[in-house]
Design an enzyme around this catalytic site. Structure first.
Site, PDB file in Angstrom:
ATOM      1  N   GLY A 105     -26.974 -55.946  50.015  1.00  0.00           N
ATOM      2  CA  GLY A 105     -27.359 -54.549  50.151  1.00  0.00           C
ATOM      3  C   GLY A 105     -28.249 -54.124  49.007  1.00  0.00           C
ATOM      4  O   GLY A 105     -29.234 -53.412  49.197  1.00  0.00           O
ATOM      5  N   ALA A 106     -27.885 -54.573  47.799  1.00  0.00           N
ATOM      6  CA  ALA A 106     -28.667 -54.242  46.604  1.00  0.00           C
ATOM      7  C   ALA A 106     -28.203 -55.149  45.477  1.00  0.00           C
ATOM      8  O   ALA A 106     -27.189 -55.842  45.584  1.00  0.00           O
ATOM      9  CB  ALA A 106     -28.482 -52.770  46.226  1.00  0.00           C
ATOM     10  N   MET A 107     -28.959 -55.130  44.371  1.00  0.00           N
ATOM     11  CA  MET A 107     -28.598 -55.891  43.178  1.00  0.00           C
ATOM     12  C   MET A 107     -28.796 -55.004  41.967  1.00  0.00           C
ATOM     13  O   MET A 107     -29.838 -54.367  41.804  1.00  0.00           O
ATOM     14  CB  MET A 107     -29.449 -57.157  43.059  1.00  0.00           C
ATOM     15  CG  MET A 107     -29.179 -57.991  41.824  1.00  0.00           C
ATOM     16  SD  MET A 107     -27.473 -58.624  41.801  1.00  0.00           S
ATOM     17  CE  MET A 107     -27.335 -59.073  40.068  1.00  0.00           C
ATOM     18  N   GLU A 108     -27.802 -55.013  41.068  1.00  0.00           N
ATOM     19  CA  GLU A 108     -27.692 -54.044  39.994  1.00  0.00           C
ATOM     20  C   GLU A 108     -28.532 -54.332  38.763  1.00  0.00           C
ATOM     21  O   GLU A 108     -28.185 -53.899  37.657  1.00  0.00           O
ATOM     22  CB  GLU A 108     -26.226 -53.934  39.565  1.00  0.00           C
ATOM     23  CG  GLU A 108     -25.649 -55.194  38.916  1.00  0.00           C
ATOM     24  CD  GLU A 108     -24.905 -56.089  39.883  1.00  0.00           C
ATOM     25  OE1 GLU A 108     -24.043 -56.862  39.440  1.00  0.00           O
ATOM     26  OE2 GLU A 108     -25.200 -56.014  41.099  1.00  0.00           O
ATOM     27  N   HIS A 112     -22.993 -47.150  43.850  1.00  0.00           N
ATOM     28  CA  HIS A 112     -22.394 -48.438  43.478  1.00  0.00           C
ATOM     29  C   HIS A 112     -23.260 -49.140  42.430  1.00  0.00           C
ATOM     30  O   HIS A 112     -22.762 -49.588  41.384  1.00  0.00           O
ATOM     31  CB  HIS A 112     -22.246 -49.305  44.735  1.00  0.00           C
ATOM     32  CG  HIS A 112     -21.716 -50.678  44.501  1.00  0.00           C
ATOM     33  ND1 HIS A 112     -20.473 -51.079  44.933  1.00  0.00           N
ATOM     34  CD2 HIS A 112     -22.255 -51.768  43.898  1.00  0.00           C
ATOM     35  CE1 HIS A 112     -20.276 -52.339  44.600  1.00  0.00           C
ATOM     36  NE2 HIS A 112     -21.346 -52.782  43.979  1.00  0.00           N
ATOM     37  N   GLU A 113     -24.559 -49.238  42.717  1.00  0.00           N
ATOM     38  CA  GLU A 113     -25.443 -49.935  41.766  1.00  0.00           C
ATOM     39  C   GLU A 113     -25.592 -49.151  40.465  1.00  0.00           C
ATOM     40  O   GLU A 113     -25.753 -49.743  39.385  1.00  0.00           O
ATOM     41  CB  GLU A 113     -26.812 -50.175  42.404  1.00  0.00           C
ATOM     42  CG  GLU A 113     -26.782 -50.925  43.727  1.00  0.00           C
ATOM     43  CD  GLU A 113     -25.979 -52.214  43.682  1.00  0.00           C
ATOM     44  OE1 GLU A 113     -26.006 -52.899  42.637  1.00  0.00           O
ATOM     45  OE2 GLU A 113     -25.305 -52.531  44.685  1.00  0.00           O
ATOM     46  N   HIS A 140     -22.764 -49.900  38.189  1.00  0.00           N
ATOM     47  CA  HIS A 140     -22.935 -51.206  37.540  1.00  0.00           C
ATOM     48  C   HIS A 140     -23.711 -51.104  36.217  1.00  0.00           C
ATOM     49  O   HIS A 140     -23.583 -51.998  35.372  1.00  0.00           O
ATOM     50  CB  HIS A 140     -23.709 -52.154  38.458  1.00  0.00           C
ATOM     51  CG  HIS A 140     -22.854 -52.909  39.413  1.00  0.00           C
ATOM     52  ND1 HIS A 140     -21.725 -53.602  39.026  1.00  0.00           N
ATOM     53  CD2 HIS A 140     -22.985 -53.125  40.744  1.00  0.00           C
ATOM     54  CE1 HIS A 140     -21.190 -54.202  40.085  1.00  0.00           C
ATOM     55  NE2 HIS A 140     -21.937 -53.926  41.137  1.00  0.00           N
ATOM     56  N   GLU A 200     -17.473 -55.768  40.553  1.00  0.00           N
ATOM     57  CA  GLU A 200     -17.628 -55.296  41.926  1.00  0.00           C
ATOM     58  C   GLU A 200     -16.529 -54.348  42.379  1.00  0.00           C
ATOM     59  O   GLU A 200     -16.794 -53.357  43.063  1.00  0.00           O
ATOM     60  CB  GLU A 200     -17.736 -56.492  42.880  1.00  0.00           C
ATOM     61  CG  GLU A 200     -18.921 -57.405  42.591  1.00  0.00           C
ATOM     62  CD  GLU A 200     -20.254 -56.674  42.607  1.00  0.00           C
ATOM     63  OE1 GLU A 200     -20.330 -55.533  43.098  1.00  0.00           O
ATOM     64  OE2 GLU A 200     -21.236 -57.260  42.112  1.00  0.00           O
TER      65      GLU A 200
END
Length: 833
Positions: free
Chosen positions: A255-258, A289-290, A293, A312
């Site tokens: 979905g995404a990367m932080e 969410h990201e 992080h 996570e």
């Protein structure tokens, strides 16, 4: 590339301290790119050999302290060397390959304008595909970067990039970073800029998505600002990575990367067509969410992958809590319906593992355990912890933890110590029960056989341990409901073994507020439930739908009863998110693996009738109307209606056929009729990257042998398809109603799938195994083939984990069909008066 194991990482950590990493990239060529990395580090032990990770197509230079290293020593992505005591400088240069699988430095050529767009994905061990590094999370260091690009490009990264001359970019040195979230985004990206609380905000997407970016920017930025304010208050620590970029990039696997300062997202979050509030809420959850992080994971990073949950689970929990309390999007219904169900499947399967200390021996193990347990179960357990100890104690512990380990690394014990200093008690025992043991307890509401004379008669809640026996206490609310669904009373209790509840007589529902991690069985069988849609609390309705799904997976509930419940209740459901989730689930399970092949078409028609009824009842322009129409497109067998919709005839009131809805319609029509022309016409209208993905799915779905042979070759042989075209091909292959056509490919799937590990790896390998698995071939013969392959010693680790998960789900479906499949013919649809 050799998987780094924990012992190797520990040995290297005790030998080295990395002071600075500098990366130089030349991205001006399209076939390959040049990468040079200089690592400054201190070695503590004399004569201690170690290694650096690097995966070039050709190693051009390797130097240690100005002396050449033998390039022939580079084997399986590792170059061994022996540093001197004290300060060292290691330099490696290589000619590198761009990727097309969403990992390493990914290069996408947009068919809309033929421009190239790049982004880097370094998780979990993909960093060495584009720069050299000591690739483990506890060897953090500041990074600097210089990049050469074509002159009209934008360059973004973890630090602020400045164009020092045309096409020459320089990045300011960052705070200490782990190698797995170093990134770069480069290309002629379209951008939108803003500022909040002294932080520069950037949104970026391919030029062909500039209009969609403009449409969605206000909502994305509003959620980002609300999240920043919330986390500044929660953590007591300001965002620390300079500018905050959010890049919506093509072909992105997760979905995404932080990545600190430069988060990468799937560009599907920039909706090409009509979108519901629930879809924007899900995007908000990913954004927050990201953002979480940036503190939990980026500022404070786990020491080794066995503590992945420290990243996570906390980001997952905090995203839902912050969205619910600080944005316009309350996400706990979405968590219960979608995320929790994902985690529940993983936690009841053969690959289950503890949340914390999950025993990740090496990076390959860690990737296999990057699942619904690390995300959803961890978040569900943290939600239960907050219910138990209170938000104020929890927040104080988080602040202590972040302050204590700022820009460093931490582990499980460090977090427990911080929470205990904040006032939490008996956390060691709590952690052993909840975090260090696998499995999902069962909470059952039941009438006692005989209450003691000094106790009031009434229901009690019984806990049965799931998986590994553990002494877990659940703090939950229990409700009693009347026959019409009205709530008669609610009581908060702690359940460790059996707990009596002082509630009025009625239907008893444990964990009515969905606050713990447990499977739930109400006091009566599904046939005797009050009307689900009449229950006022949407979380209570979520708990009941989850109980239905879980009972089916546990082979306790006849799928026919589940379908009748859907037919009776869903037309009355007013929550778009619930209606959509249940309709989607019904198509993929009730009319798929959990039904006999000869009854699937009838069941799908019943689901279509339900979707059509919801559509007819929905107010024009509502999200419920849109969700029902989408569901109907996926299951109707009315080819005339599908053809008319493509012609703009008979559309629901207030709706139009945008690009995404057109492809849904086209795919269903082609699946039913085998008409390739309708696919060709749709592709002529939409030759975008998304159009290519839709075309791949539609072509794989065609009901003819030639199309299936072409699709199977794409799945089992090396090719040029992008990752998402490959995934779409997998999804379109083994369809429920095409069993006779695809049966010949079932045995071939099990004979050939392991060989794909020779040319696929990481996320892409696992996703193809899962999505292409013949789940609808629900016979003992297919189950035997799957189990025979799993028994093979030669099976690749990247194939074994997803195959184990898929085989467990197939086994449950086979047992269900064997138990319930011949009990009764399909009845007429049921409706509640």
């Amino acid at each position: 590339m050799s998987a780094l194991n924990r012992a190797e990482a520990s040995e290297r950590f005790h030998c080295l301290r990395v002071q600075r990493v500098s990366v130089e990239l030349d991205l001006r060529e399209s076939a390959t790119f040049l990468s040079t990395t200089t690592i400054e580090f201190v070695a503590a032990e004399p004569g201690a050999p170690t290694f650096v990770e690097f995966r070039p197509e050709q190693l051009l230079r390797a130097e240690l302290n100005g002396e050449d290293l033998d390039p022939d020593l580079l084997v399986a992505g590792r170059l061994p060397f022996t540093p001197t005591v004290g300060e060292n400088t290691l330099t490696l240069s290589g000619e590198m390959a761009y990727s097309n699988d969403g990992e390493g430095l990914h290069r996408h050529v947009d068919p809309a304008d033929d421009n190239a767009y790049l982004y880097a994905m370094s998780f979990l061990d993909a960093g060495p595909r584009w720069f050299a590094c000591f690739d483990q999370p506890d060897l953090k260091a500041p990074y600097a970067m210089r990049v050469s690009t074509p002159r009209d490009w934008t360059v973004l990264g973890n630090g602020v990039f400045t164009e020092i001359s045309p096409g020459e970019w320089e990045m300011a040195e960052t705070p200490p970073l782990a190698s797995y979230f170093v990134t770069i985004v480069a290309g002629p990206y379209a951008s939108t800029w803003d500022e909040h609380d002294g932080i520069r905000l950037g949104l970026h997407a391919r030029a062909s998505l500039a209009a969609e970016l403009g449409t969605e920017a206000d909502d994305i930025l509003r959620v980002t600002k609300q999240g920043l304010d919330a986390f500044h208050e929660i953590f007591g620590e300001r965002y620390a990575f300079g500018d905050y970029h959010q890049a919506f990039v093509p072909d992105f696997n997760a979905g995404a990367m932080e990545n600190p300062g430069c988060v990468t997202f799937r560009d599907a979050f920039l909706f090409r067509g009509q979108a519901t509030r629930a879809e924007r809420a899900a995007r908000a959850g990913t954004i927050v969410h990201e953002l979480a992080h940036q503190w939990f994971g980026d500022m404070v990073t786990m020491r080794w992958w066995n503590d992945l949950w420290l990243n996570e689970s906390f980001a997952e929990y905090l995203a839902h809590e912050v969205c619910a309390e600080h944005t316009d999007y309350a996400l706990w219904v979405d968590f219960g319906l979608n995320r929790k169900d994902w985690g529940a499947i993983a936690d009841q399967g053969p690959t289950t593992h503890p949340i914390a200390g999950d025993g990740a021996h090496d990076t390959a193990d860690a990737l296999a355990q990057f699942d619904g347990i690390s995300y959803a179960k961890g978040a569900g357990v943290l939600k239960q912890l907050v219910v138990t100890i209170g938000w104020d104690v929890f927040r104080a512990g988080l602040r202590d933890y972040i302050a204590e380990h700022r820009f460093g690394n931490a582990q499980f014990a460090d977090l427990l110590a911080a929470l205990e200093r904040a006032g939490a008690e008996d956390l060691e025992a709590w952690a052993a029960a909840w975090l260090q043991s696998a499995g999902m307890d069962l909470l059952v509401a039941e009438e006692p056989e005989g209450a003691p004379a000094d106790e009031a008669a009434g229901a009690q809640i019984r806990r049965t341990p799931g998986g590994e026996p553990a002494d877990r206490t659940h703090t939950i609310a229990v409700a009693a409901l009347a026959a019409d669904g009205a709530e008669l009373g609610r009581e908060r209790v702690e359940v460790s073994e059996r707990t009596r509840v002082a509630l009025p007589d009625g239907f008893v529902l444990p964990d009515v507020a969905d606050e713990t991690w447990a499977r739930v069985r109400p006091s009566r069988p599904v046939e005797d439930w009050p009307p689900v849609s009449a229950i006022a609390d949407p979380l209570a309705r979520v708990v009941l739908w989850n109980s239905i799904r879980d009972q089916m997976r546990s082979v306790e509930l006849d799928p026919e009863i589940a379908l009748q419940t859907l037919e009776m209740e869903l037309p009355e459901e007013q929550e778009d998110l619930i209606a959509r989730a249940v309709l989607d689930w019904s198509q993929t399970t009730l009319a798929g693996p959990y039904s006999r092949p000869d009854e699937r078409r009838r069941r799908l028609c019943r689901i279509a009738d339900t979707a059509g009824e919801i559509l007819a009842r929905s107010q024009p322009g509502t999200d419920l109307q849109l969700s029902a129409w989408r569901a109907l497109m996926g299951c109707t067998d009315d080819t005339d209606a599908l053809t008319n919709w493509l012609a703009g005839v008979g559309l629901p009131q207030g709706r139009e056929l945008d690009a995404e809805l057109r492809w849904r319609t086209v795919t269903r029509l082609a699946t039913l009729t085998g008409d390739r022309a309708v696919i060709d016409e749709a592709f002529d209208r939409d030759r975008s990257a998304a159009g290519r993905v839709h075309r791949a799915r539609a072509m794989a779905s065609l009901p003819d042998l030639e199309a299936k042979q072409e699709a199977f070759a794409a799945l089992m042989e090396p090719g040029e398809l992008s990752a998402y075209e490959l995934y779409a091909t997998a999804e379109g292959f083994f369809l429920p109603h095409q069993g006779e056509l695809t049966e010949a490919f079932v045995q071939r799937f099990f004979a050939e799938i392991d060989a794909t590990a020779a040319f696929r790896s990481g996320w892409a390998l696992g996703q193809v195994v899962l999505r292409a698995f013949p789940a609808c071939s629900n016979s003992r013969a297919t189950l035997d083939l799957a189990e025979e392959l799993l028994a093979a010693d030669r099976l690749s680790p990247g194939v074994r984990a997803p195959l184990t998960e898929a085989t467990d789900l197939l086994r449950r479906a086979v047992e269900s069909v064997e138990k319930y499949g011949g009990k009764h013919p399909d009845p007429a649809p049921v409706r509640r008066a």
